[in-house]
Design an enzyme around this catalytic site. Sequence first.
Site, PDB file in Angstrom:
ATOM      1  N   HIS A 122       0.882  -1.135   0.173  1.00  0.00           N
ATOM      2  CA  HIS A 122       0.078   0.054   0.136  1.00  0.00           C
ATOM      3  C   HIS A 122       0.842   1.409   0.005  1.00  0.00           C
ATOM      4  CE1 HIS A 122      -3.181   2.817   1.077  1.00  0.00           C
ATOM      5  NE2 HIS A 122      -3.916   1.911   0.776  1.00  0.00           N
TER       6      HIS A 122
ATOM      7  N   ASP B 212      -7.884  -5.208  -0.619  1.00  0.00           N
ATOM      8  CA  ASP B 212      -8.616  -6.110  -1.905  1.00  0.00           C
ATOM      9  C   ASP B 212      -7.990  -7.330  -1.730  1.00  0.00           C
ATOM     10  OD1 ASP B 212      -9.572  -3.982  -3.590  1.00  0.00           O
ATOM     11  OD2 ASP B 212      -7.578  -3.304  -4.158  1.00  0.00           O
TER      12      ASP B 212
HETATM   13  C1  LIG Z   1      -7.683  -0.162  -3.011  1.00  0.00           C
HETATM   14  C2  LIG Z   1      -6.457  -0.428  -3.239  1.00  0.00           C
HETATM   15  O1  LIG Z   1      -6.104   0.418  -4.321  1.00  0.00           O
HETATM   16  S1  LIG Z   1      -5.421  -1.082  -2.500  1.00  0.00           S
HETATM   17  C3  LIG Z   1      -3.891  -1.116  -3.606  1.00  0.00           C
HETATM   18  C4  LIG Z   1      -4.434  -2.364  -4.696  1.00  0.00           C
HETATM   19  N1  LIG Z   1      -3.338  -2.791  -5.429  1.00  0.00           N
HETATM   20  C5  LIG Z   1      -2.768  -3.950  -5.469  1.00  0.00           C
HETATM   21  O2  LIG Z   1      -3.083  -4.821  -4.519  1.00  0.00           O
HETATM   22  C6  LIG Z   1      -1.527  -4.064  -6.310  1.00  0.00           C
HETATM   23  C7  LIG Z   1      -0.324  -4.857  -5.624  1.00  0.00           C
HETATM   24  N2  LIG Z   1       0.425  -3.595  -4.862  1.00  0.00           N
HETATM   25  C8  LIG Z   1       1.105  -2.680  -5.734  1.00  0.00           C
HETATM   26  O3  LIG Z   1       1.253  -2.752  -6.649  1.00  0.00           O
HETATM   27  C9  LIG Z   1       1.650  -1.495  -4.800  1.00  0.00           C
HETATM   28  O4  LIG Z   1       1.901  -2.190  -3.345  1.00  0.00           O
HETATM   29  C10 LIG Z   1       0.721  -0.326  -4.714  1.00  0.00           C
HETATM   30  C11 LIG Z   1       0.483   0.110  -6.199  1.00  0.00           C
HETATM   31  C12 LIG Z   1      -0.464  -0.834  -3.980  1.00  0.00           C
HETATM   32  C13 LIG Z   1       1.722   0.793  -3.869  1.00  0.00           C
HETATM   33  O5  LIG Z   1       2.467   1.055  -4.803  1.00  0.00           O
HETATM   34  P1  LIG Z   1       3.791   2.115  -4.423  1.00  0.00           P
HETATM   35  O6  LIG Z   1       3.540   2.934  -3.276  1.00  0.00           O
HETATM   36  O7  LIG Z   1       4.117   3.070  -5.527  1.00  0.00           O
HETATM   37  O8  LIG Z   1       5.092   1.044  -4.160  1.00  0.00           O
HETATM   38  P2  LIG Z   1       5.921   0.543  -5.289  1.00  0.00           P
HETATM   39  O9  LIG Z   1       5.213  -0.073  -6.180  1.00  0.00           O
HETATM   40  O10 LIG Z   1       6.940   1.628  -5.497  1.00  0.00           O
HETATM   41  O11 LIG Z   1       6.546  -0.817  -4.328  1.00  0.00           O
HETATM   42  C14 LIG Z   1       7.709  -0.449  -3.391  1.00  0.00           C
HETATM   43  C15 LIG Z   1       8.500  -1.691  -3.701  1.00  0.00           C
HETATM   44  O12 LIG Z   1       7.707  -2.881  -2.913  1.00  0.00           O
HETATM   45  C16 LIG Z   1       7.519  -3.765  -4.060  1.00  0.00           C
HETATM   46  N3  LIG Z   1       5.919  -3.982  -3.885  1.00  0.00           N
HETATM   47  C17 LIG Z   1       5.149  -3.224  -3.483  1.00  0.00           C
HETATM   48  N4  LIG Z   1       3.862  -4.291  -3.559  1.00  0.00           N
HETATM   49  C18 LIG Z   1       4.154  -5.348  -4.090  1.00  0.00           C
HETATM   50  C19 LIG Z   1       3.753  -6.483  -4.383  1.00  0.00           C
HETATM   51  N5  LIG Z   1       2.123  -6.368  -4.130  1.00  0.00           N
HETATM   52  N6  LIG Z   1       4.265  -7.535  -4.704  1.00  0.00           N
HETATM   53  C20 LIG Z   1       5.518  -7.650  -4.730  1.00  0.00           C
HETATM   54  N7  LIG Z   1       6.256  -6.259  -4.581  1.00  0.00           N
HETATM   55  C21 LIG Z   1       5.531  -5.442  -4.204  1.00  0.00           C
HETATM   56  C22 LIG Z   1       7.777  -3.330  -5.227  1.00  0.00           C
HETATM   57  O13 LIG Z   1       8.224  -4.031  -6.391  1.00  0.00           O
HETATM   58  C23 LIG Z   1       8.968  -1.991  -4.808  1.00  0.00           C
HETATM   59  O14 LIG Z   1      10.169  -2.840  -4.574  1.00  0.00           O
HETATM   60  P3  LIG Z   1      11.624  -2.313  -5.033  1.00  0.00           P
HETATM   61  O15 LIG Z   1      11.548  -1.213  -4.228  1.00  0.00           O
HETATM   62  O16 LIG Z   1      12.470  -3.456  -4.917  1.00  0.00           O
HETATM   63  O17 LIG Z   1      11.321  -1.772  -6.470  1.00  0.00           O
HETATM   64  O1  LIG Z   2      -5.849   4.760  -0.480  1.00  0.00           O
HETATM   65  C1  LIG Z   2      -5.224   4.124  -1.578  1.00  0.00           C
HETATM   66  O2  LIG Z   2      -4.238   4.553  -2.252  1.00  0.00           O
HETATM   67  C2  LIG Z   2      -5.891   2.852  -2.011  1.00  0.00           C
HETATM   68  C3  LIG Z   2      -7.001   2.483  -1.146  1.00  0.00           C
HETATM   69  O3  LIG Z   2      -6.690   1.481  -0.174  1.00  0.00           O
HETATM   70  C4  LIG Z   2      -8.239   2.900  -1.290  1.00  0.00           C
HETATM   71  O4  LIG Z   2      -8.681   3.421  -2.120  1.00  0.00           O
HETATM   72  O5  LIG Z   2      -9.259   2.349  -0.551  1.00  0.00           O
END
Ligand SMILES: CC(=O)SCCNC(=O)CCNC(=O)[C@H](O)C(C)(C)COP(=O)(O)OP(=O)(O)OC[C@H]1O[C@@H](n2cnc3c(N)ncnc32)[C@H](O)[C@@H]1OP(=O)(O)O
Ligand SMILES: O=C([O-])CC(=O)C(=O)O
Length: 370
Positions: A256, A307
């Site tokens: 997150h 999620d």
């Molecule tokens: C309601 C919602 O929107 S909740 C979020 C729903 N989205 C997901 O579950 C998708 C999977 N998760 C992700 O892609 C990310 O954690 C996000 C998009 C939620 C947050 O993204 P950001 O804050 O930009 O984090 P970012 O993607 O830069 O991740 C930081 C590090 O953790 C890693 N990481 C983050 N999430 C994951 C994951 N789900 N699986 C594996 N590695 C991950 C990244 O690869 C990155 O590693 P690095 O520094 O070695 O490159």
């Molecule tokens: O806040 C965020 O980036 C994503 C999330 O968890 C939501 O929208 O519920």
Amino acid sequence: MTATKGLEGIVATTSSISSIVDGVLTYRGIDIDDLAENATFEEVIYLLWFGKLPNQAELEKLQSDLNAYSKVPDAVINQLKTFPKDVNSMAALRTAVSALALYDEEANDLSQESNVRKAIKLQAQIPGIIAAFARIREGKEPLASPGYSSVAANFLYQLTGKEPDKVAIEALDKALVLHADHELNASTFAARVTVATLTDIYSGITSAIGTLKGPLHGGANEAVMAMLEEIGTVENVVPYINGKLERKDKIMGFGHRVYKNGDPRAKHLQKMSYELGKLTGNLKWYEMSVKADELVTGLKGLKPNVDFYSASVYTTLEIPRDLFTPIFAISRTSGWTAHILEQYENNRLIRPRAEYTGPVNQKYIPISAR
Ligand SMILES: CC(=O)SCCNC(=O)CCNC(=O)[C@H](O)C(C)(C)COP(=O)(O)OP(=O)(O)OC[C@H]1O[C@@H](n2cnc3c(N)ncnc32)[C@H](O)[C@@H]1OP(=O)(O)O
Ligand SMILES: O=C([O-])CC(=O)C(=O)O
């Protein structure tokens, strides 16, 4: 000027709707744990829109307004019938919500009174659109809302044509409470940017739906279920997740932008996933989810977000996978519209800057010389 990638940590607005401080999520100052245990989704809608919990009369008025505005215009239902049956359901919802504006005479009225009414219309009609689309693609006729006092109950009836049972209504209602608002997440930000140009609320919600659809945001709940289905068995969780991590693939439903020590909503969904699994005699999805959770948390320190466990909850409720993100949209419509109303109340165009990284001092070269 130096850009912050993904605007991480940038405070882009003030808001009095929801807050995340030290990993604690509140709606209007009330802890999400308290709301998840005690509030109905309709109480939460009222809380988000009007800043306080409703008394009995206010709640009943909201429930009756939601029922009064629940009819989706025939023209929009007819349009849904023309869509290809296999299109993405969020794309169908996005297009239908955009079309709603065409049949609302007050679509472009920006007065507060009209915007509150349109928020009610959107909250009332979005579940009906989703249910109608799901039925049409199965060759069934869409159903009018039965006019129960609960968004969850009305939606389940409109989807299945059967009177929903208490367990399903309560589970969906709690999921709607948990997903209702979340500070300046991507789809809410998109909605606020859109209406800050002083365009209409339907445009704001259309932007928000298109934004929620993506797998890094709301679309992750469907991606989680696709992953669990691909894994197939509890025994296959370890090799599957290890393989993904070795390939540096993202594991959907984990991580997150704001929570680094866990999403406070996830534990409620995990508990629901267990209880529903036990009740239906099918704990397979729950057990696979827990195994994946232990592994990803242990190896990567990444915790499940909202999620992750919602996927097994909805599957146990026998909701088709591609309706998971639309259900998120039913809930988040309450938060999106609250933020839109707040944006209109104290508006300024949202227009940040970009750090330019392209070439400089270039000259125009005539086409004959290129
Ligand atoms: C309601 C919602 O929107 S909740 C979020 C729903 N989205 C997901 O579950 C998708 C999977 N998760 C992700 O892609 C990310 O954690 C996000 C998009 C939620 C947050 O993204 P950001 O804050 O930009 O984090 P970012 O993607 O830069 O991740 C930081 C590090 O953790 C890693 N990481 C983050 N999430 C994951 C994951 N789900 N699986 C594996 N590695 C991950 C990244 O690869 C990155 O590693 P690095 O520094 O070695 O490159
Ligand atoms: O806040 C965020 O980036 C994503 C999330 O968890 C939501 O929208 O519920």
